[in-house]
Design a protein around this motif. Structure first.
Motif, PDB file in Angstrom:
ATOM      1  N   PRO A  82      -1.637   1.415  34.040  1.00 35.72           N
ATOM      2  CA  PRO A  82      -0.632   0.221  33.725  1.00 35.72           C
ATOM      3  C   PRO A  82       0.476   0.367  32.998  1.00 35.72           C
ATOM      4  O   PRO A  82       0.605   1.464  32.502  1.00 35.72           O
ATOM      5  N   SER A  83       1.266  -0.433  33.302  1.00 38.97           N
ATOM      6  CA  SER A  83       2.806  -0.272  32.469  1.00 38.97           C
ATOM      7  C   SER A  83       2.768  -0.792  31.183  1.00 38.97           C
ATOM      8  O   SER A  83       1.619  -1.499  30.671  1.00 38.97           O
ATOM      9  N   ALA A  84       3.445  -0.231  30.211  1.00 38.54           N
ATOM     10  CA  ALA A  84       3.425  -0.569  28.907  1.00 38.54           C
ATOM     11  C   ALA A  84       3.320  -2.274  28.720  1.00 38.54           C
ATOM     12  O   ALA A  84       2.782  -2.807  27.530  1.00 38.54           O
ATOM     13  N   PHE A 252       1.430  12.208  31.116  1.00 35.35           N
ATOM     14  CA  PHE A 252       2.411  12.241  32.199  1.00 35.35           C
ATOM     15  C   PHE A 252       2.199  11.317  33.166  1.00 35.35           C
ATOM     16  O   PHE A 252       2.711  10.978  34.038  1.00 35.35           O
ATOM     17  N   SER A 253       1.040  10.324  32.978  1.00 35.61           N
ATOM     18  CA  SER A 253       0.703   9.314  33.553  1.00 35.61           C
ATOM     19  C   SER A 253       2.051   8.156  33.717  1.00 35.61           C
ATOM     20  O   SER A 253       2.775   8.042  32.850  1.00 35.61           O
ATOM     21  N   LEU A 254       2.286   7.753  34.694  1.00 36.65           N
ATOM     22  CA  LEU A 254       3.565   6.763  35.286  1.00 36.65           C
ATOM     23  C   LEU A 254       2.935   5.468  35.353  1.00 36.65           C
ATOM     24  O   LEU A 254       1.667   5.302  35.991  1.00 36.65           O
ATOM     25  N   ALA A 255       3.493   4.440  35.159  1.00 34.38           N
ATOM     26  CA  ALA A 255       3.024   2.980  35.543  1.00 34.38           C
ATOM     27  C   ALA A 255       3.098   3.025  37.030  1.00 34.38           C
ATOM     28  O   ALA A 255       3.811   3.300  37.841  1.00 34.38           O
ATOM     29  N   ASN A 256       1.903   2.085  37.370  1.00 34.82           N
ATOM     30  CA  ASN A 256       1.844   1.858  38.987  1.00 34.82           C
ATOM     31  C   ASN A 256       2.948   1.059  39.375  1.00 34.82           C
ATOM     32  O   ASN A 256       3.272   0.103  38.487  1.00 34.82           O
ATOM     33  N   THR A 257       3.237   0.875  40.744  1.00 35.58           N
ATOM     34  CA  THR A 257       3.970   0.054  41.271  1.00 35.58           C
ATOM     35  C   THR A 257       3.623  -1.062  42.109  1.00 35.58           C
ATOM     36  O   THR A 257       4.125  -1.776  42.705  1.00 35.58           O
ATOM     37  N   GLU A 258       2.123  -0.951  41.969  1.00 35.64           N
ATOM     38  CA  GLU A 258       1.289  -1.979  42.817  1.00 35.64           C
ATOM     39  C   GLU A 258       0.897  -3.319  42.170  1.00 35.64           C
ATOM     40  O   GLU A 258       0.178  -3.255  41.220  1.00 35.64           O
TER      41      GLU A 258
END
Length: 322
Positions: A82-84, A252-258
């Motif tokens: 998830p994003s912040a 290093f996890s990035l926020a998903n775009t879905e």
């Protein structure tokens, strides 16, 4: 450029456009190196009461028994971190993968779009798509496709963005240019996941006693959670993220775009009291399109009740309820 190379470039490009983070392809074969490990794991009863794990032993090892004429296993990863801005504030915890819409439905739709694009180029071909829904050793195939390694917590970890990924496959009779298996294990002597597991489910590097895993206890186990785990589930009522949350690679996890993986509904903010007073009709309307429906109403309510036992920790000191 030959057709095999064209198809390889097509599927990897289109997979990225559909939101998949990684795509790797390996030749369909029997996973002989996994056979003894799986057999021993089952013999030791590490699968608990997941009797289905004992079924289709040979099919788990050989995708050619799942799809006639299979030549290739396409492994795809899709990020669900998830994003912040996406907050989960309820005191009772649900694994991040279940915050949004049921991933089985979301990913399956993408896989059929992807195979449709392949058909436009290659014509009709034989295939099946899989999203954690059949006897497929997803993590082993992802390693074979060069996407990452099996970590000490038994999760598939990528060097670029950690482990918060769903894994899916397309098994097909098409041929592609194949990727090299991932070499090495980059966990080193780190034992954070082993040390952090409150139920002792990770019994050694890459060794999971699933019968002690919180995700098994609050999803797969249809019986009551054994009393020995009283005070150890840490308020998890569906799934558990502990071994991933403590993993250094997930920095290093990035926020998903879905967007469909974003928190769906106000339940992510429910108080403990709201969970305790959840009724079956509300469960159906709120979680009908969520992965939580897999647990079922009765099991989820039992999990909520059992999580209440964690108010008293092992030291004997009471914990706050919120």
């Amino acid at each position: 450029m030959n057709l095999r190379t064209e198809l390889t470039q097509l599927i990897k490009t289109r997979a990225g456009e559909l939101g998949f983070s990684f795509c790797g392809i390996s030749r369909a074969r029997r996973l002989d190196e996994e056979a003894s490990r799986l057999e021993q794991w089952l013999k030791e009863g590490r699968h608990g009461k997941m009797a289905y794990m004992e079924n289709h032993f040979d099919k788990r090892l050989d995708p050619r028994l799942l799809v006639d004429g299979a030549r290739s296993v396409v492994s795809l990863l899709i990020n669900y971190y998830p994003s912040a801005a996406e907050k989960y504030t309820s005191p009772l915890k649900v694994s991040k993968y279940a915050w949004g819409a049921d991933y089985h439905t979301v990913i399956r739709e993408k896989l059929y779009v992807l195979t449709g694009l392949l058909q436009e180029k290659a014509g009709e071909f034989n295939f099946r798509v899989f999203t954690d829904s059949a006897p497929v050793l997803d993590r082993a195939w992802a390693v074979n496709a060069g996407l990452g390694w099996i970590g000490n917590n038994t999760m598939m970890i990528t060097r670029r963005h950690g482990s918060f990924f769903f894994i899916a496959e397309i098994i097909t009779d098409l041929e592609f240019d194949y990727d090299q298996p991932f070499g090495g294990n980059y966990c080193g002597d780190c034992t954070r996941c082993i040390d952090a597991c409150p139920t002792g489910a990770i019994i050694g590097p890459r060794q999971l006693d699933a019968s002690r895993c919180i995700s098994y206890l609050n999803i797969e186990l249809k019986d009551e959670i054994p009393a020995e785990f009283n005070g150890k589930v840490n308020d998890w009522i569906f799934g558990c993220d502990i071994c991933q949350d403590v993993c250094p690679w997930n920095r290093f996890s990035l926020a998903n775009t879905e967007v469909q993986f974003s928190p769906a509904g106000e339940w992510v903010e429910w108080s403990r009291d709201a969970w305790e007073h959840l009724e079956k009709p509300v469960f159906g309307s709120v979680f009908g399109k969520s992965a939580l429906k897999r647990a079922g109403f009765k099991k989820l309510k039992n999990n909520v009740t059992f999580a209440g036992h964690s108010f008293i920790d092992e030291s004997g000191y009471g914990k706050d309820s919120d």
